[in-house]
Scaffold this active site. Sequence first.
Site, PDB file in Angstrom:
ATOM      1  N   CYS A  52       0.851  -1.185   0.000  1.00 52.86           N
ATOM      2  CA  CYS A  52       0.000   0.000   0.000  1.00 52.86           C
ATOM      3  C   CYS A  52       0.891   1.240   0.000  1.00 52.86           C
ATOM      4  O   CYS A  52       1.803   1.366   0.823  1.00 52.86           O
ATOM      5  CB  CYS A  52      -0.897  -0.017   1.230  1.00 52.86           C
ATOM      6  SG  CYS A  52      -1.930   1.449   1.389  1.00 52.86           S
ATOM      7  N   CYS A  55       0.446   3.143   3.570  1.00 53.77           N
ATOM      8  CA  CYS A  55       0.907   2.628   4.869  1.00 53.77           C
ATOM      9  C   CYS A  55       1.985   1.556   4.779  1.00 53.77           C
ATOM     10  O   CYS A  55       2.431   1.045   5.794  1.00 53.77           O
ATOM     11  CB  CYS A  55      -0.277   2.115   5.679  1.00 53.77           C
ATOM     12  SG  CYS A  55      -0.993   0.577   5.033  1.00 53.77           S
ATOM     13  N   CYS A 100      -7.203  -1.411   1.364  1.00 48.91           N
ATOM     14  CA  CYS A 100      -6.136  -1.915   2.226  1.00 48.91           C
ATOM     15  C   CYS A 100      -6.753  -2.222   3.591  1.00 48.91           C
ATOM     16  O   CYS A 100      -7.404  -1.365   4.192  1.00 48.91           O
ATOM     17  CB  CYS A 100      -5.027  -0.866   2.352  1.00 48.91           C
ATOM     18  SG  CYS A 100      -3.755  -1.286   3.557  1.00 48.91           S
ATOM     19  N   CYS A 103      -5.103   0.302   6.428  1.00 51.77           N
ATOM     20  CA  CYS A 103      -5.384   1.743   6.510  1.00 51.77           C
ATOM     21  C   CYS A 103      -6.687   2.160   5.844  1.00 51.77           C
ATOM     22  O   CYS A 103      -7.091   3.317   5.945  1.00 51.77           O
ATOM     23  CB  CYS A 103      -4.216   2.553   5.939  1.00 51.77           C
ATOM     24  SG  CYS A 103      -4.089   2.522   4.135  1.00 51.77           S
ATOM     25  N   CYS A 127      -8.347  -5.286 -10.078  1.00 52.11           N
ATOM     26  CA  CYS A 127      -7.953  -4.164 -10.925  1.00 52.11           C
ATOM     27  C   CYS A 127      -7.555  -3.032  -9.978  1.00 52.11           C
ATOM     28  O   CYS A 127      -8.408  -2.419  -9.340  1.00 52.11           O
ATOM     29  CB  CYS A 127      -9.130  -3.775 -11.811  1.00 52.11           C
ATOM     30  SG  CYS A 127      -8.755  -2.519 -13.015  1.00 52.11           S
TER      31      CYS A 127
END
Length: 140
Positions: A52, A55, A100, A103, A127
Amino acid sequence: MADQPQPTIQKPESEWRAVLSKEQFRVLRQKGTEAPGSSPLDHHFASGTYACAACNTPLYTSSTKFDSGCGWPAFFDAIPGAVNRHEDFSHGMHRTEITCAACGGHLGHVFKGESITRKFATGERHCVNGISLKFSDEAK
C-alpha cells in the site's frame, strides 16, 4: 458481504495529505481512479511485493500479477488478510471495491468470471490503481 474490522491505521485527513501526493490522496482517500495506462506498474513484472502506498502494508506478490490488458495493474489474488472487500454501488453499477485492510485506502475493484480470469483458481481480477501501490524488489 460480512462486516469487516475497522482499519488499524487511522489518521486525520491532514496527516494523510502530508504523506501522500495530491493524486495519491485523491485515489487512496477519496476513492478516485487514475487514468488507464498511466501507471508504470501496469507493465511491471519483476519479482517482489506490492505494498500500500499509504501505509506500506504488503498487499500482493508478483506471483499473482498478470497482464489483463485493462490499463491498470491486475492480480488474481491478494496476500491473505491484506485486502478488504466492500459492495460499491457508485456510478450506477454494482461492483466490489477493494481497500487496504490496514489503513482503509482505496485500491480498486475486483471483477469475477471474466474470460481472462478463468485460468486462475480464484476466477478474479483485482484491478488496482497503480498509484495506490509501492513495489519492493525481491532482491532487497
